[in-house]
Design a protein around this motif. Structure first.
Motif, mmCIF file in Angstrom:
data_model
loop_
_atom_site.group_PDB
_atom_site.id
_atom_site.type_symbol
_atom_site.label_atom_id
_atom_site.label_comp_id
_atom_site.label_asym_id
_atom_site.label_seq_id
_atom_site.Cartn_x
_atom_site.Cartn_y
_atom_site.Cartn_z
ATOM 1 N N PRO A 160 18.579 9.440 -1.910
ATOM 2 C CA PRO A 160 18.310 8.177 -3.170
ATOM 3 C C PRO A 160 20.028 7.554 -3.401
ATOM 4 O O PRO A 160 20.836 8.762 -3.933
ATOM 5 C CB PRO A 160 17.931 8.957 -4.322
ATOM 6 C CG PRO A 160 17.160 9.515 -4.098
ATOM 7 C CD PRO A 160 17.829 10.465 -3.016
ATOM 8 N N PRO A 161 20.827 6.527 -2.983
ATOM 9 C CA PRO A 161 19.189 5.944 -3.005
ATOM 10 C C PRO A 161 19.070 5.245 -1.498
ATOM 11 O O PRO A 161 18.240 4.052 -1.373
ATOM 12 C CB PRO A 161 19.777 4.239 -3.520
ATOM 13 C CG PRO A 161 21.587 4.285 -3.416
ATOM 14 C CD PRO A 161 22.108 5.899 -3.627
ATOM 15 N N ALA A 162 19.811 5.674 -0.421
ATOM 16 C CA ALA A 162 19.673 5.344 0.810
ATOM 17 C C ALA A 162 17.922 5.447 1.328
ATOM 18 O O ALA A 162 18.098 4.834 1.947
ATOM 19 C CB ALA A 162 20.634 6.110 1.772
ATOM 20 N N SER A 163 17.531 6.471 0.447
ATOM 21 C CA SER A 163 16.289 6.865 1.072
ATOM 22 C C SER A 163 15.404 7.186 0.085
ATOM 23 O O SER A 163 15.887 7.961 -1.303
ATOM 24 C CB SER A 163 16.303 8.049 2.389
ATOM 25 O OG SER A 163 16.939 9.230 2.054
ATOM 26 N N ASP A 164 14.399 7.405 -0.163
ATOM 27 C CA ASP A 164 13.269 7.642 -1.270
ATOM 28 C C ASP A 164 12.348 8.911 -1.213
ATOM 29 O O ASP A 164 11.293 8.547 0.227
ATOM 30 C CB ASP A 164 12.985 7.056 -2.110
ATOM 31 C CG ASP A 164 12.611 5.692 -1.868
ATOM 32 O OD1 ASP A 164 11.577 5.718 -0.154
ATOM 33 O OD2 ASP A 164 12.885 4.615 -1.896
ATOM 34 N N VAL A 165 11.339 8.519 -1.476
ATOM 35 C CA VAL A 165 9.985 9.372 -0.900
ATOM 36 C C VAL A 165 9.073 8.745 -0.654
ATOM 37 O O VAL A 165 8.567 9.010 0.586
ATOM 38 C CB VAL A 165 9.309 9.305 -2.630
ATOM 39 C CG1 VAL A 165 7.409 9.890 -2.533
ATOM 40 C CG2 VAL A 165 9.461 10.917 -3.750
ATOM 41 N N GLN A 166 9.017 6.994 -0.690
ATOM 42 C CA GLN A 166 7.891 6.519 -0.263
ATOM 43 C C GLN A 166 8.524 6.226 1.349
ATOM 44 O O GLN A 166 7.907 5.937 2.658
ATOM 45 C CB GLN A 166 8.374 4.457 -0.951
ATOM 46 C CG GLN A 166 7.473 3.687 0.557
ATOM 47 C CD GLN A 166 7.811 2.333 -0.089
ATOM 48 O OE1 GLN A 166 8.060 1.993 -1.171
ATOM 49 N NE2 GLN A 166 7.843 1.531 0.173
ATOM 50 N N SER A 167 10.082 5.924 1.621
ATOM 51 C CA SER A 167 9.948 6.153 3.025
ATOM 52 C C SER A 167 10.289 7.057 3.813
ATOM 53 O O SER A 167 10.070 7.476 5.168
ATOM 54 C CB SER A 167 12.371 6.085 2.525
ATOM 55 O OG SER A 167 12.880 6.669 2.601
ATOM 56 N N THR A 210 1.291 -1.260 0.033
ATOM 57 C CA THR A 210 -0.187 -0.024 0.200
ATOM 58 C C THR A 210 1.117 1.374 0.076
ATOM 59 O O THR A 210 0.711 2.400 -0.914
ATOM 60 C CB THR A 210 -1.266 -0.270 1.507
ATOM 61 O OG1 THR A 210 -1.768 -1.412 1.286
ATOM 62 C CG2 THR A 210 -1.584 1.292 1.017
ATOM 63 N N TYR A 211 2.212 0.839 0.941
ATOM 64 C CA TYR A 211 3.396 2.400 0.335
ATOM 65 C C TYR A 211 3.446 2.382 -0.550
ATOM 66 O O TYR A 211 4.101 4.172 -1.246
ATOM 67 C CB TYR A 211 3.607 2.307 1.644
ATOM 68 C CG TYR A 211 3.605 2.667 3.416
ATOM 69 C CD1 TYR A 211 2.927 3.805 3.717
ATOM 70 C CD2 TYR A 211 3.437 1.609 4.794
ATOM 71 C CE1 TYR A 211 1.947 3.697 4.726
ATOM 72 C CE2 TYR A 211 2.857 1.835 5.608
ATOM 73 C CZ TYR A 211 2.916 3.239 5.930
ATOM 74 O OH TYR A 211 1.402 3.241 7.277
ATOM 75 N N GLU A 212 3.506 1.197 -0.684
ATOM 76 C CA GLU A 212 4.056 1.541 -2.187
ATOM 77 C C GLU A 212 3.420 2.240 -3.586
ATOM 78 O O GLU A 212 3.718 2.811 -3.885
ATOM 79 C CB GLU A 212 5.095 0.274 -2.768
ATOM 80 C CG GLU A 212 5.754 -0.286 -2.281
ATOM 81 C CD GLU A 212 6.474 -1.922 -2.479
ATOM 82 O OE1 GLU A 212 5.715 -2.371 -2.964
ATOM 83 O OE2 GLU A 212 7.465 -1.988 -2.340
ATOM 84 N N GLU A 213 2.136 2.171 -3.224
ATOM 85 C CA GLU A 213 1.579 1.890 -4.526
ATOM 86 C C GLU A 213 1.043 3.842 -4.330
ATOM 87 O O GLU A 213 0.930 4.101 -5.385
ATOM 88 C CB GLU A 213 0.295 1.421 -3.645
ATOM 89 C CG GLU A 213 -1.929 1.863 -4.641
ATOM 90 C CD GLU A 213 -2.477 0.937 -4.561
ATOM 91 O OE1 GLU A 213 -3.463 1.814 -4.154
ATOM 92 O OE2 GLU A 213 -2.698 0.301 -3.835
ATOM 93 N N LEU A 214 0.810 4.269 -2.727
ATOM 94 C CA LEU A 214 0.377 5.595 -2.799
ATOM 95 C C LEU A 214 1.982 6.186 -3.012
ATOM 96 O O LEU A 214 2.117 7.649 -3.281
ATOM 97 C CB LEU A 214 0.476 5.696 -1.090
ATOM 98 C CG LEU A 214 -0.128 5.139 -0.943
ATOM 99 C CD1 LEU A 214 -0.664 4.953 1.241
ATOM 100 C CD2 LEU A 214 -2.342 6.256 -1.176
ATOM 101 N N ALA A 215 2.754 5.978 -3.341
ATOM 102 C CA ALA A 215 4.587 6.523 -3.224
ATOM 103 C C ALA A 215 4.551 6.590 -5.250
ATOM 104 O O ALA A 215 4.988 8.023 -5.756
ATOM 105 C CB ALA A 215 5.686 5.468 -2.867
#
Length: 254
Positions: free
Chosen positions: A130-137, A106-111
């Protein structure tokens, strides 16, 4: 404004607060240093991302967070934009999908729904690298905090009792509760769709003098249709004049 529009406007403000809180946390120089490495070091970049040792001032994040929320919130599913405690109670499908904890999928879908410009903005402020952190994180804790706040059950009305009258602000006189939507017209209110059933028992805490004044100023039907919040009542010029006068009356000692 429809009930759904009111929920959406309220939820947008909740979302802004949640996003701001996460942005403040992520801008802290200590964020992500549990293993002794900054976000920049973990990302393997030294010039593309601001140095994590330099925290962004909270004041700088206020307008940015508002901008970001206005970009992100409309991209979320409509049912998520208008989510509430009552919505989850009334809809099993909605409850199954949006009750915490949400699944990784669900989090991936929202991201995936987030505009690319948001990614650029988050990187520019050093909130993701990125790549350590992204929109989803970044988005996942915002969504979780938003859902928790938006779906928290409302307090029992007796628990909203205040020590001072909500009109004249006197705190040395007895308080009474005023049904903002008079019980005598509840059936008419529901039949005509003026308010949702969940709002019927909302109250204001008023001194006896202000309580009597409110019932003199308008009929039960008018109170239900036009003057159903303390804020609306206090916008009236006659109420403001009354409050100034009665606020000076000290018929009972502290």
């Amino acid at each position: 404004m429809s009930f759904e529009d009111e929920d959406e406007e309220t939820n947008l403000n909740i979302f802004k607060d949640c996003l701001f809180n996460i942005a403040i946390e992520r801008s802290n120089p200590q964020h992500g240093r549990k293993k002794g490495k900054s976000r920049t070091a973990r990302a393997g970049a030294t010039d593309a991302v601001p140095d994590a040792s330099q925290a962004t001032e909270p004041s700088q994040l206020v307008d940015f967070s508002d901008f970001l929320a206005n970009e992100v919130f409309p991209s979320l599913p409509k049912e998520l934009q208008t989510i509430s405690h009552y919505a989850l109670q009334d809809n099993v499908t909605l409850s199954d999908r949006w009750s915490l904890p949400l699944s990784l999928g669900t989090y991936e879908e929202l991201a995936d729904r987030i505009p690319p410009s948001v990614t650029d903005s988050l990187q520019a402020y050093g909130l993701i690298s990125p790549p350590a952190s992204d929109v989803q994180s970044f988005l996942s804790p915002v969504i979780a905090a938003y859902l928790l706040a938006a779906t928290t059950p409302p307090p029992k009305w007796i628990e909203t009792k205040v020590s001072a009258c909500e009109i004249c602000e006197r705190d040395w006189v007895p308080m009474t509760y005023h049904h903002l939507i008079p019980r005598a017209v509840h059936a008419k209110v529901l039949k005509r769709g003026w308010h949702e059933e969940r709002t019927l028992n909302s109250v204001a805490w008023l001194c006896r003098a202000c309580h009597s004044f409110v019932h003199r100023m308008a009929s039960n039907e008018e109170l239900a249709k036009e003057w159903y919040t303390v804020e609306r009542i206090c916008e009236r010029e006659d109420v403001q004049k009354w409050a100034m006068w009665v606020g000076k009356v000290r018929w009972k000692k502290r």
